[in-house]
Enzyme design. Structure first.
Site, short mmCIF file in Angstrom:
data_model
loop_
_atom_site.label_atom_id
_atom_site.label_comp_id
_atom_site.label_asym_id
_atom_site.label_seq_id
_atom_site.Cartn_x
_atom_site.Cartn_y
_atom_site.Cartn_z
N SER A 137 6.01 29.17 -8.29
CA SER A 137 7.47 29.17 -8.49
C SER A 137 7.92 30.62 -8.59
CB SER A 137 7.78 28.44 -9.81
OG SER A 137 9.09 28.69 -10.23
N TYR A 150 6.13 26.67 -18.70
CA TYR A 150 6.23 26.65 -17.23
C TYR A 150 5.88 28.03 -16.66
CZ TYR A 150 8.34 25.30 -12.71
OH TYR A 150 8.56 25.00 -11.38
P1 NAD Z 1 9.44 16.37 -8.43
O1 NAD Z 1 9.67 15.93 -9.83
O2 NAD Z 1 10.21 15.71 -7.33
O3 NAD Z 1 7.89 16.28 -8.05
C1 NAD Z 1 6.88 16.42 -8.98
C2 NAD Z 1 5.73 15.52 -8.59
O4 NAD Z 1 4.66 15.72 -9.51
C3 NAD Z 1 6.09 14.04 -8.61
O5 NAD Z 1 5.60 13.43 -7.44
C4 NAD Z 1 5.35 13.51 -9.83
O6 NAD Z 1 4.92 12.18 -9.68
C5 NAD Z 1 4.15 14.45 -9.89
N1 NAD Z 1 3.58 14.50 -11.23
C6 NAD Z 1 4.17 14.92 -12.37
N2 NAD Z 1 3.32 14.76 -13.41
C7 NAD Z 1 2.18 14.22 -12.91
C8 NAD Z 1 0.95 13.80 -13.49
N3 NAD Z 1 0.72 13.89 -14.81
N4 NAD Z 1 0.03 13.27 -12.69
C9 NAD Z 1 0.25 13.15 -11.36
N5 NAD Z 1 1.38 13.52 -10.75
C10 NAD Z 1 2.35 14.05 -11.53
O7 NAD Z 1 9.73 17.93 -8.45
P2 NAD Z 1 9.57 19.08 -7.33
O8 NAD Z 1 10.69 20.02 -7.58
O9 NAD Z 1 9.39 18.51 -6.00
O10 NAD Z 1 8.25 19.80 -7.84
C11 NAD Z 1 7.13 20.05 -7.01
C12 NAD Z 1 6.51 21.38 -7.39
O11 NAD Z 1 7.41 22.43 -7.04
C13 NAD Z 1 6.23 21.55 -8.89
O12 NAD Z 1 5.00 22.19 -9.08
C14 NAD Z 1 7.35 22.45 -9.35
O13 NAD Z 1 7.00 23.20 -10.49
C15 NAD Z 1 7.51 23.32 -8.12
N6 NAD Z 1 8.79 24.04 -8.04
C16 NAD Z 1 9.97 23.35 -8.03
C17 NAD Z 1 11.17 24.06 -7.96
C18 NAD Z 1 12.52 23.37 -7.93
O14 NAD Z 1 13.55 24.06 -8.04
N7 NAD Z 1 12.58 22.05 -7.79
C19 NAD Z 1 11.14 25.46 -7.89
C20 NAD Z 1 9.92 26.12 -7.92
C21 NAD Z 1 8.75 25.40 -7.99
#
Ligand code: NAD
Length: 260
Positions: free
Chosen positions: A142, A155
Site C-alpha cells: 500500500s 496497517y
Molecule cells: P477487500 O475488502 O475488497 O478485499 C480484501 C480481501 O481479503 C477479501 O476478499 C477478504 O475476503 C480477504 N480477507 C480478509 N481477511 C481474511 C482472512 N482472515 N482470511 C482470508 N481472506 C481474508 O479490499 P481491497 O481494497 O480489495 O484489499 C485488497 C488488498 O489491497 C489489501 O491487502 C489492502 O490492504 C490493499 N490495499 C487496498 C487499498 C484501497 O484503497 N482499497 C489501498 C492500498 C492497498
C-alpha cells in the site's frame, strides 16, 4: 520445459484481488481464487471464471489469520491442481484508531492477515517455483507501506513489514528465475474503505459520495480512485518476461500520493 502458469490470488472474491484474478485469467493464467466466502459461493465464482475466460479455476476457502489454515490450504491446492508459479498476496484488513486506543486483538489480526499470511504462503510456494525454475511473487502492500497516516499503526506496520520481507525474498531468489515485488496502491474504491468513508462523512458532516472525494483530495493530486483493473494490469506486467529483472521493488500506483 513448458512453463506452468497457475496463480493463487489471496482475497480474490472482491475488490483488488478479484480484478487481479480477472486480468490474469484474461491472459490465459489458471487461477486459484481464495477468500472467506462459503465453498458454494466460491465454487460459483470459479465456474464463472472458467466459463468467461476458458481457464482452469478453483476456489479455496481459508481464514488465513491462522498459519495452520494456510498449511492446509496450500496442501489442498497442491493436491487438487498442482504447483503455484504466480503468488499474489492480496488479502488484507484495516482498522483505524489512535495508537493508545488501538485494540491489541486488532493489531494481532492485522499483522496476521496483512503480513504473516504472506510469509507463510511465500515459504510454502518457493519450493514449487524453484522446481519450475520460474516464479512471480507479488505482494499487495500500500502507500501505507511507504508513508504513514494517523490512526493506522497496525496497517502501516504490516505494509512496511511486507516491503521488507519482499526485499529479502527478492535477494534470495534473484538468481533462480523468481522475482518478488510489492505493489503499493493509493485509494481504491473497494469494501475495505467503506468504514473510512463513513467516518469521514460523519466527522465532516458530508454525504458518503462527498466523503469519497474528500479523502482523495486529502492525499493525492490525481482526482480519482485507482482502478482495480489497472492494478491487475501491473500484476500482469510483473508476470511478463519483460519484468524478469524487476525484483525487490515497491511500485506505487497511487495518483501521486507518495510524490509529496
Ligand atoms: P477487500 O475488502 O475488497 O478485499 C480484501 C480481501 O481479503 C477479501 O476478499 C477478504 O475476503 C480477504 N480477507 C480478509 N481477511 C481474511 C482472512 N482472515 N482470511 C482470508 N481472506 C481474508 O479490499 P481491497 O481494497 O480489495 O484489499 C485488497 C488488498 O489491497 C489489501 O491487502 C489492502 O490492504 C490493499 N490495499 C487496498 C487499498 C484501497 O484503497 N482499497 C489501498 C492500498 C492497498
Amino acid at each position: 520445459m513448458s512453463r506452468i502458469k497457475r496463480a493463487l490470488i489471496t482475497g480474490s472474491t472482491s475488490g483488488i484481488g478479484l480484478a487481479i484474478a480477472h486480468q490474469l485469467a484474461v491472459a490465459g493464467t489458471d487461477v486459484v481464487l481464495h477468500g472467506l466466502e462459503s465453498q458454494e459461493d466460491g465454487d460459483k465464482l470459479a465456474i464463472a471464471f472458467h466459463n468467461q475466460h476458458g481457464v482452469e479455476a478453483i476456489y479455496v476457502q481459508a481464514d488465513i489469520s491462522h498459519p495452520d489454515n494456510i498449511d492446509a490450504m496450500m496442501s489442498q491446492i497442491k493436491a487438487q491442481v498442482g504447483p503455484i508459479t504466480i503468488l499474489v498476496n492480496n488479502a488484507g484488513i484495516q482498522h483505524t484508531a489512535p495508537v493508545e486506543d488501538f485494540p491489541p486483538h486488532k493489531w494481532d489480526q492485522i499483522l496476521a492477515v496483512n503480513l504473516s499470511a504472506a510469509f507463510h504462503t511465500t515459504r510454502l510456494t518457493i519450493p514449487a517455483m524453484q522446481a519450475q525454475g520460474w516464479g512471480r511473487i507479488i505482494n499487495i502492500s500500500s502507500v501505507h507501506g511507504l508513508v504513514a497516516s494517523v490512526h493506522k499503526a497496525a496497517y502501516c506496520a504490516a505494509k512496511h513489514g511486507l516491503i521488507g520481507m519482499t526485499k529479502v525474498t527478492a535477494l534470495e531468489l534473484a538468481a533462480k528465475g523468481i522475482t518478488a515485488n510489492c505493489i503499493c496502491p493509493g485509494w481504491t474504491d473497494t469494501p475495505l474503505l467503506v468504514e473510512q468513508f463513513k467516518a469521514y462523512a460523519q466527522d465532516n458532516n458530508t454525504s458518503y459520495e462527498e466523503a469519497k472525494q474528500g479523502l482523495i483530495k486529502a492525499k493525492a493530486p490525481y482526482p480519482d480512485f485507482v482502478s482495480p483493473a489497472d492494478i491487475g494490469q501491473l500484476v500482469l506486467f510483473l508476470c511478463s518476461d519483460a519484468a524478469k529483472a524487476i525484483t525487490g521493488t515497491s511500485m506505487p500506483i497511487d495518483g501521486g500520493w507518495t510524490a509529496h
